[in-house]
Write an enzyme that holds these catalytic residues in place. Structure first.
Site, PDB file in Angstrom:
ATOM      1  N   ASP A 130      -9.347 -33.957   3.166  1.00 37.88           N
ATOM      2  CA  ASP A 130     -10.304 -34.643   2.295  1.00 37.88           C
ATOM      3  C   ASP A 130      -9.592 -35.787   1.586  1.00 37.88           C
ATOM      4  O   ASP A 130      -8.372 -35.742   1.351  1.00 37.88           O
ATOM      5  CB  ASP A 130     -10.844 -33.680   1.224  1.00 37.88           C
ATOM      6  CG  ASP A 130     -11.781 -32.637   1.807  1.00 37.88           C
ATOM      7  OD1 ASP A 130     -12.029 -31.623   1.112  1.00 37.88           O
ATOM      8  OD2 ASP A 130     -12.265 -32.836   2.940  1.00 37.88           O
ATOM      9  N   GLU A 165      -7.495 -29.580   7.096  1.00 37.78           N
ATOM     10  CA  GLU A 165      -7.361 -28.914   5.796  1.00 37.78           C
ATOM     11  C   GLU A 165      -8.286 -27.703   5.705  1.00 37.78           C
ATOM     12  O   GLU A 165      -7.850 -26.608   5.371  1.00 37.78           O
ATOM     13  CB  GLU A 165      -7.686 -29.904   4.661  1.00 37.78           C
ATOM     14  CG  GLU A 165      -7.631 -29.278   3.267  1.00 37.78           C
ATOM     15  CD  GLU A 165      -8.263 -30.147   2.186  1.00 37.78           C
ATOM     16  OE1 GLU A 165      -8.525 -31.340   2.435  1.00 37.78           O
ATOM     17  OE2 GLU A 165      -8.485 -29.622   1.085  1.00 37.78           O
ATOM     18  N   TYR A 220       0.810  -1.218   0.000  1.00 37.49           N
ATOM     19  CA  TYR A 220       0.000   0.000   0.000  1.00 37.49           C
ATOM     20  C   TYR A 220       0.844   1.268   0.000  1.00 37.49           C
ATOM     21  O   TYR A 220       0.344   2.348  -0.309  1.00 37.49           O
ATOM     22  CB  TYR A 220      -1.002  -0.003   1.162  1.00 37.49           C
ATOM     23  CG  TYR A 220      -2.238  -0.784   0.812  1.00 37.49           C
ATOM     24  CD1 TYR A 220      -2.453  -2.052   1.335  1.00 37.49           C
ATOM     25  CD2 TYR A 220      -3.166  -0.279  -0.098  1.00 37.49           C
ATOM     26  CE1 TYR A 220      -3.571  -2.781   0.976  1.00 37.49           C
ATOM     27  CE2 TYR A 220      -4.287  -1.007  -0.452  1.00 37.49           C
ATOM     28  CZ  TYR A 220      -4.483  -2.262   0.081  1.00 37.49           C
ATOM     29  OH  TYR A 220      -5.589  -2.994  -0.283  1.00 37.49           O
TER      30      TYR A 220
END
Lengths: 468, 398
Positions: free
Chosen positions: B279, B226, B140
């Site tokens: 998963d 996860e 920024y």
């Protein structure tokens, strides 16, 4: 005199064109001797100038003077009020020429009576005409010798760099691609491209206006534009270029100011091209140069300071208009000569009749040239903006470092004297100058810029303006 | 296998405790090596970092003095050819790596050259003044030059790799993405005391992991999760206190450096088992491998980021069959999944994990994948009430 010389050269070129398919050799010499008789003052009302045109070398090999007699007879008739034959030239003048180029293939002498022919302006006309002729016939070394009013001047129009290009219908041209612009001071020796790289545009068919057809011009007429941008800056991809002049000679001479070409700037889309102004140069300039000359002025930049700081090289663009005509029922030299004369006389009508197409062709060529120019400008702006950040960041580190070894090493590298007050200031200036030079003038050698061989440019159906 | 056997024979002994005990004996050499690595990182003094930056500037000045365009050589962080696998560390950058040259005289690379110099000057100032800034601050401060946050993030990592200095030592912080909860208390560098024990809300992973001190925990294991959704589910079910005291952490997908550093720090400090709950799909397995073995992009910092002892708790492809997860909860593998699975099977670290390889081949064979959420098809609270407790109780990890 100019017209007469033009007719003779037209004859020579047409003969050359006929033989071109048999022979690719285009070298040789052309001698034009112009002299007034000794003791005759040119101040008299009736100034008589003798003219001899001599040709030798491969470009006119195969010419047989005896076979040319009918053509010459017709030529003489068309060149009234010239006097044929005139005084013979000095044999020594001719022997010097034949020593260079071999035995003469053509020797024509005639005399013209006109008071206008003895002024310096007239001499400049002739020279300009021959220079234009040389642009597209660069293989021929032209020797112009003038002996007027006891003053002798000799001009040798030889071309340093040539390039053979193949137009449509297998027509081969030897173009003068010499770039005489001197290299900028920061360019190393041997790193400056001294030749241009012609870009061949597409072939544009032209329709013959009815009034011209009534005069006897039939067949197929077309124009092909060859663009040549000089000086070549391909080895310097980061330098900004600025197009300042455009010149458009043609193989068919444009006599006097051409309304079509003079009005061309007004019909081009300058906004699309990013040009502020494009205007035709004065008639005086037209006379001394081949074709119409235009001066280019760009839109004023937002930041004039930035504009002045970016290295810029000015370039000129030569847009050569090659008009080609073919008629299966015209094969005799006399007919070909007559056809060319017709085209010359009605060129303005022909161009006006095909205004939209010709203007579009010119617009395309200019657009491609300026596209490349704008791209360079954007690249240079990017480099310039980044360079400021690089310099400020580097100097920030040098200035705030507490390591004397590091600071001294930087100063010593740039050979900045270690001065108590101004050392980092001088270092910054020195770094800026060096960074500007190495980035703006980055050299990328290109084989086609530094090859010593003369290449033959193949014909393309599509415009090859990527060359520029 | 040994742990499972012990678990079956001595069913009154918690396999995690056994694992933890064995780990304690094995920590000897690893702790020693970690200490060396840690002390190596600490011993990279501020002055050394300043010297390295100055040497880059001096090279630039030297180039300009010779009228040559300055160039920067960045080690190539995206090429597999630049990494090698070490079972004790994971993926690490080879000593001889290919570099990408950033030129200052080429319009296509000059902006990056300038960005690198700019960030180098910012880092120089931060290190010199012993202050810190986030990557966001850097972006920024000069959005026009950098163009995007991603550009700054990438260049900071490039500089870290080029100088061979951890990013933390450059005094550039990153806002953490990850969350942590469980039996854990520590103190931040500024003295703030963090207690991760709250049952309902998680704590953001610290952005200054190396500054953390006084870590206190009686957790028996750490579980890497996860997805944020699964993490929140475990929080809602008060998982960290119900079964055994534990710590759960999530990187919300592909983990950022701070999340990985936190896992590494927990391993170094607590030496308790680290499990991964991902998963049953190639993406999840890849995420787990990042925690365990590292990534190509950060291979130059493998020593401080990888935890080769991470174990795969679930969801295993074999669990799908064993638990008879309903078929409508299973998803066919896409071409991309198959391609990624093939790529994973070719990774150098798979050869040392035959059980993992077996599971992945099973997935390849069955051509299906499943999210952890698929277990709700068996029962709404199957994950926290049955699946995880049984897995942990009976050593169902590989």
């Amino acid at each position: 005199m100019l017209k007469e010389m033009q007719q003779v050269l037209r004859l020579l070129m047409l003969m050359g064109k006929q033989r071109q398919k048999l022979c690719l050799r285009t070298g040789g010499g052309l001698l034009l001797l112009l002299w007034t008789d000794t003791g005759v003052s040119t101040q008299k009302l009736n100034c008589t100038v003798n003219c001899t045109v001599a040709a030798a070398g491969p470009w006119c090999a195969g010419i047989q003077m005896e076979a040319l007699q009918p053509v010459l007879a017709s030529l003489k008739e068309s060149m009234f009020p010239c006097v044929w034959p005139c005084n013979e030239p000095d044999p020594e003048e001719l022997s010097a020429f034949t020593d260079l180029y071999g035995s003469l293939r053509l020797l024509l002498s005639f005399q013209v009576k006109d008071t206008r022919h003895c002024t310096s302006e007239w001499q400049a006309h002739i020279e300009a005409f021959l220079r234009t002729f040389s642009l597209a016939n660069a293989g021929i070394q032209i020797h112009l010798k003038l002996k007027i009013n006891g003053e002798t001047s000799l001009r040798e129009l030889s071309v340093k760099f040539k390039r053979r290009v193949a137009l449509a219908d297998q027509l081969l041209l030897t173009l003068d691609v010499t770039c005489s612009a001197p290299p900028p001071w920061c360019v190393k020796k041997g790193c400056w491209c001294v030749r241009g790289h012609p870009a061949i545009g597409g072939r544009l068919p032209l329709s013959i206006p009815p009034q011209t057809m009534e005069q006897g011009l039939f067949g197929d007429l077309s124009v092909q534009v060859v663009a040549l941008l000089t000086p070549c800056l391909l080895p310097y991809p980061n330098v900004t270029t600025e197009l300042t002049h455009i010149q458009n000679p043609s193989n068919i001479p444009v006599n006097g100011p051409s309304g079509f070409f003079q009005k061309l700037p007004a019909v081009l889309d300058c906004q699309e091209l990013g040009l502020d102004r494009l205007y035709c140069s004065s008639f005086k300039d037209l006379v001394y140069s081949g074709g119409t000359v235009y001066t280019v002025e760009k839109d004023s930049w937002d930041d004039p300071e930035q504009e002045s700081s970016l290295p810029t090289v000015q370039q000129s663009l030569l847009l050569f208009f090659f008009l080609q005509h073919s008629d299966p029922f015209t094969s005799q030299l006399t007919d070909l000569m007559a056809t060319e004369v017709l085209i010359e006389l009605h060129l303005e009508d022909i161009l006006n009749n095909n205004r939209q197409a010709v203007v579009a062709a010119v617009q395309t060529e200019l657009k491609n040239t300026l596209k490349s120019q704008n791209h360079r400008k954007k690249q240079q702006e990017k480099l310039h903006a980044a360079a400021e950040v690089i310099l400020s960041s580097s100097m920030s580190i040098v200035s705030s470092s507490s390591s004397m070894d590091f600071r001294n090493a930087c100063l010593n590298r740039m050979k900045v004297c270690v001065c108590q007050v101004h050392d980092t200031h001088e270092l910054a200036a020195s770094l800026r100058e060096s960074l500007w030079r190495v980035t703006s003038w980055k050299f990328v050698p290109r084989a086609k810029c530094f090859s010593t061989k003369m290449e033959v440019h193949p014909v393309h159906d599509e415009p090859t303006t990527a060359e520029i | 296998f040994t742990f499972l056997l012990i678990g079956y024979i001595s069913n009154y002994i918690d396999p995690i405790d056994i694992l933890g005990s064995i780990r304690q004996f094995n920590i000897g050499w690893k702790r020693f090596s970690c200490d060396i690595i840690t002390s190596f990182s600490i011993s990279m003094s501020s002055q050394e970092i300043l010297n390295r930056i100055e040497s880059i500037i001096l090279e630039i000045v030297t180039s300009l003095s010779k009228a040559e365009a300055p160039v920067l050589a960045l080690p190539n962080r995206s090429s597999w050819a630049n990494v090698s696998f070490d079972s004790a560390i994971g993926l690490q950058m080879s000593s001889r790596q290919s570099v990408t040259t950033i030129r200052s005289d080429c319009p296509s690379s000059v902006t990056k050259f300038a960005q690198i110099l700019k960030i180098l000057s910012v880092i120089y100032r931060l290190v010199q003044s012993n202050s810190y800034a986030t990557k966001r601050d850097i972006y920024y401060n000069n959005t026009k030059l950098f163009g995007s946050q991603k550009a700054v993030d990438s260049i900071v990592d490039d500089i870290s790799c080029m100088l061979k200095v951890p990013r933390r030592s450059l005094h550039v912080l990153a806002t953490s993405k990850g969350l942590i909860s469980g039996d854990l208390c520590y103190m931040e560098e500024d003295g703030t005391r963090i207690d991760c024990n709250s049952s309902s809300t998680a704590v953001s992973v610290s952005s200054n992991i190396s500054g953390i001190k006084n870590i206190v925990s009686s957790a028996k294991f750490v579980m890497i999760i996860e997805k944020d959704a699964t993490f929140q589910r475990l929080l809602d079910d008060d998982f960290c206190t119900k079964l055994s005291p534990c710590i759960i952490i999530t990187g919300k997908g592909v983990p950022d450096v701070n999340s990985r550093l936190m896992v590494k720090r927990l391993w170094d400090e607590l030496h308790i088992p680290i499990f991964a709950l991902v998963d049953a799909d190639p993406h999840g397995i890849e995420i787990m491998c990042i925690y365990k073995y590292g990534s190509v992009a950060m291979s130059f910092e493998a020593h401080s980021l990888t935890v080769p002892s991470v174990m795969w708790l679930g969801l295993l492809p074999s669990d799908l069959q064993r638990l008879r997860v309903p078929k409508d909860a299973l998803i066919p593998l896409t071409k991309r999944d198959e391609s990624k699975l093939c790529s994973l099977l070719e990774r150098p670290y798979l050869t040392s994990q035959p059980e993992w390889e077996k599971e992945m081949k099973l997935m390849q064979q069955n051509k299906v994948k499943a999210e952890i959420q698929s277990l709700t098809a068996i029962a709404p609270d199957f994950l926290t009430q049955i699946y995880l407790p049984n897995k942990l109780r009976y050593g169902g990890w590989i």
